[in-house]
Design a protein around this motif. Structure first.
Motif, PDB file in Angstrom:
ATOM      1  N   ILE A  64      -3.348  -1.053   2.477  1.00 12.24           N
ATOM      2  CA  ILE A  64      -3.916  -0.972   1.128  1.00 12.24           C
ATOM      3  C   ILE A  64      -3.630  -2.303   0.456  1.00 12.24           C
ATOM      4  O   ILE A  64      -2.492  -2.763   0.466  1.00 12.24           O
ATOM      5  CB  ILE A  64      -3.304   0.183   0.321  1.00 12.24           C
ATOM      6  N   ALA A  65      -4.647  -2.918  -0.115  1.00 16.41           N
ATOM      7  CA  ALA A  65      -4.475  -4.215  -0.766  1.00 16.41           C
ATOM      8  C   ALA A  65      -4.711  -4.078  -2.264  1.00 16.41           C
ATOM      9  O   ALA A  65      -5.587  -3.321  -2.702  1.00 16.41           O
ATOM     10  CB  ALA A  65      -5.450  -5.236  -0.183  1.00 16.41           C
ATOM     11  N   ILE A 102       1.394  -1.600   1.941  1.00 14.32           N
ATOM     12  CA  ILE A 102       0.726  -2.026   0.711  1.00 14.32           C
ATOM     13  C   ILE A 102       0.864  -3.534   0.600  1.00 14.32           C
ATOM     14  O   ILE A 102       1.970  -4.064   0.609  1.00 14.32           O
ATOM     15  CB  ILE A 102       1.331  -1.332  -0.521  1.00 14.32           C
ATOM     16  N   GLN A 103      -0.272  -4.221   0.517  1.00 12.99           N
ATOM     17  CA  GLN A 103      -0.298  -5.677   0.364  1.00 12.99           C
ATOM     18  C   GLN A 103      -0.679  -5.979  -1.080  1.00 12.99           C
ATOM     19  O   GLN A 103      -1.850  -6.026  -1.420  1.00 12.99           O
ATOM     20  CB  GLN A 103      -1.329  -6.298   1.298  1.00 12.99           C
ATOM     21  N   LEU A 113       0.892  -1.387  -8.613  1.00 15.09           N
ATOM     22  CA  LEU A 113       1.615  -1.155  -7.358  1.00 15.09           C
ATOM     23  C   LEU A 113       2.333   0.184  -7.389  1.00 15.09           C
ATOM     24  O   LEU A 113       2.279   0.957  -6.424  1.00 15.09           O
ATOM     25  CB  LEU A 113       2.615  -2.298  -7.111  1.00 15.09           C
ATOM     26  N   VAL A 114       2.974   0.495  -8.494  1.00 16.68           N
ATOM     27  CA  VAL A 114       3.707   1.767  -8.596  1.00 16.68           C
ATOM     28  C   VAL A 114       2.738   2.948  -8.547  1.00 16.68           C
ATOM     29  O   VAL A 114       3.007   3.961  -7.888  1.00 16.68           O
ATOM     30  CB  VAL A 114       4.561   1.784  -9.881  1.00 16.68           C
ATOM     31  N   LYS A 115       1.581   2.810  -9.203  1.00 11.24           N
ATOM     32  CA  LYS A 115       0.587   3.897  -9.153  1.00 11.24           C
ATOM     33  C   LYS A 115       0.086   4.121  -7.734  1.00 11.24           C
ATOM     34  O   LYS A 115      -0.089   5.256  -7.294  1.00 11.24           O
ATOM     35  CB  LYS A 115      -0.590   3.573 -10.075  1.00 11.24           C
ATOM     36  N   VAL A 116      -0.162   3.040  -6.998  1.00  7.62           N
ATOM     37  CA  VAL A 116      -0.626   3.163  -5.614  1.00  7.62           C
ATOM     38  C   VAL A 116       0.454   3.805  -4.749  1.00  7.62           C
ATOM     39  O   VAL A 116       0.171   4.714  -3.957  1.00  7.62           O
ATOM     40  CB  VAL A 116      -1.048   1.784  -5.051  1.00  7.62           C
ATOM     41  N   MET A 117       1.706   3.356  -4.914  1.00  7.92           N
ATOM     42  CA  MET A 117       2.807   3.955  -4.147  1.00  7.92           C
ATOM     43  C   MET A 117       2.946   5.437  -4.475  1.00  7.92           C
ATOM     44  O   MET A 117       3.213   6.258  -3.590  1.00  7.92           O
ATOM     45  CB  MET A 117       4.119   3.222  -4.426  1.00  7.92           C
ATOM     46  N   ASP A 118       2.746   5.806  -5.720  1.00  4.33           N
ATOM     47  CA  ASP A 118       2.826   7.204  -6.127  1.00  4.33           C
ATOM     48  C   ASP A 118       1.738   8.035  -5.447  1.00  4.33           C
ATOM     49  O   ASP A 118       1.996   9.141  -4.957  1.00  4.33           O
ATOM     50  CB  ASP A 118       2.701   7.283  -7.650  1.00  4.33           C
ATOM     51  N   VAL A 128       6.162   4.205   3.764  1.00  2.09           N
ATOM     52  CA  VAL A 128       5.439   3.267   2.912  1.00  2.09           C
ATOM     53  C   VAL A 128       6.230   1.970   2.855  1.00  2.09           C
ATOM     54  O   VAL A 128       7.455   1.993   2.703  1.00  2.09           O
ATOM     55  CB  VAL A 128       5.270   3.817   1.481  1.00  2.09           C
ATOM     56  N   ALA A 129       5.552   0.846   2.993  1.00  2.00           N
ATOM     57  CA  ALA A 129       6.209  -0.450   2.900  1.00  2.00           C
ATOM     58  C   ALA A 129       5.324  -1.388   2.082  1.00  2.00           C
ATOM     59  O   ALA A 129       4.111  -1.204   1.996  1.00  2.00           O
ATOM     60  CB  ALA A 129       6.439  -1.034   4.293  1.00  2.00           C
ATOM     61  N   VAL A 130       5.976  -2.372   1.472  1.00  2.00           N
ATOM     62  CA  VAL A 130       5.260  -3.394   0.710  1.00  2.00           C
ATOM     63  C   VAL A 130       5.351  -4.699   1.496  1.00  2.00           C
ATOM     64  O   VAL A 130       6.442  -5.119   1.879  1.00  2.00           O
ATOM     65  CB  VAL A 130       5.869  -3.562  -0.698  1.00  2.00           C
TER      66      VAL A 130
END
Length: 137
Positions: A64-65, A102-103, A113-118, A128-130
């Motif tokens: 996910i970018a 997540i890129q 970023l926090v919304k996507v991780m959520d 999940v990794a950034v």
């Protein structure tokens, strides 16, 4: 009589046997199918932030970018944040042990970023990794 028999044998020798070549082609096809990885690319180039503690991961599965403009890309398509969870739930059914990378661009907003991780966590995916670059920031 003998010369005629030799003539018949020489005509058969002119044919090319394709069986070994087809065997090699099928073996190579099987090799490429087995060795290919099934990573879903994000579909956009991201300038990742750097970190001294960055670690190399073997494979992530789904990328996910997040662009500096806040656009979210999943599976080579721009998507809305509300569509991340249902898309990931479908992909998790296909691959139960899938991981997400997540890129986020270095200039992307932390809130996005926090919304996507959520959304990733709500879809049931625990890995999940950034993505970052290794080096001094």
């Amino acid at each position: 009589m003998r010369s005629r028999l030799n003539l018949d044998l020489s005509e058969n020798d002119n044919e090319i046997d394709m069986t070994p070549m087809l065997d090699i082609v099928f073996i190579m096809l099987i090799f490429f199918i087995v060795s290919s990885s099934f990573i879903r690319e994000a579909g956009v180039d991201i300038n990742r932030p750097t970190a001294n503690t960055a670690e190399q991961k073997e494979s992530a599965g789904i990328m996910i970018a997040i662009t500096p403009e806040g656009q979210i890309w999943l599976d080579q398509k721009q998507t809305d944040i509300r569509m991340i969870r249902p898309t990931l739930e479908k992909l998790k059914v296909e691959q139960p042990d899938v991981a997400v990378m997540i890129q986020a661009d270095r200039n992307a907003r932390t809130g996005t970023l926090v919304k996507v991780m959520d959304q990733v966590k709500l879809s049931g995916i625990e890995q999940v990794a950034v993505a970052t670059k290794n080096g001094a920031g």
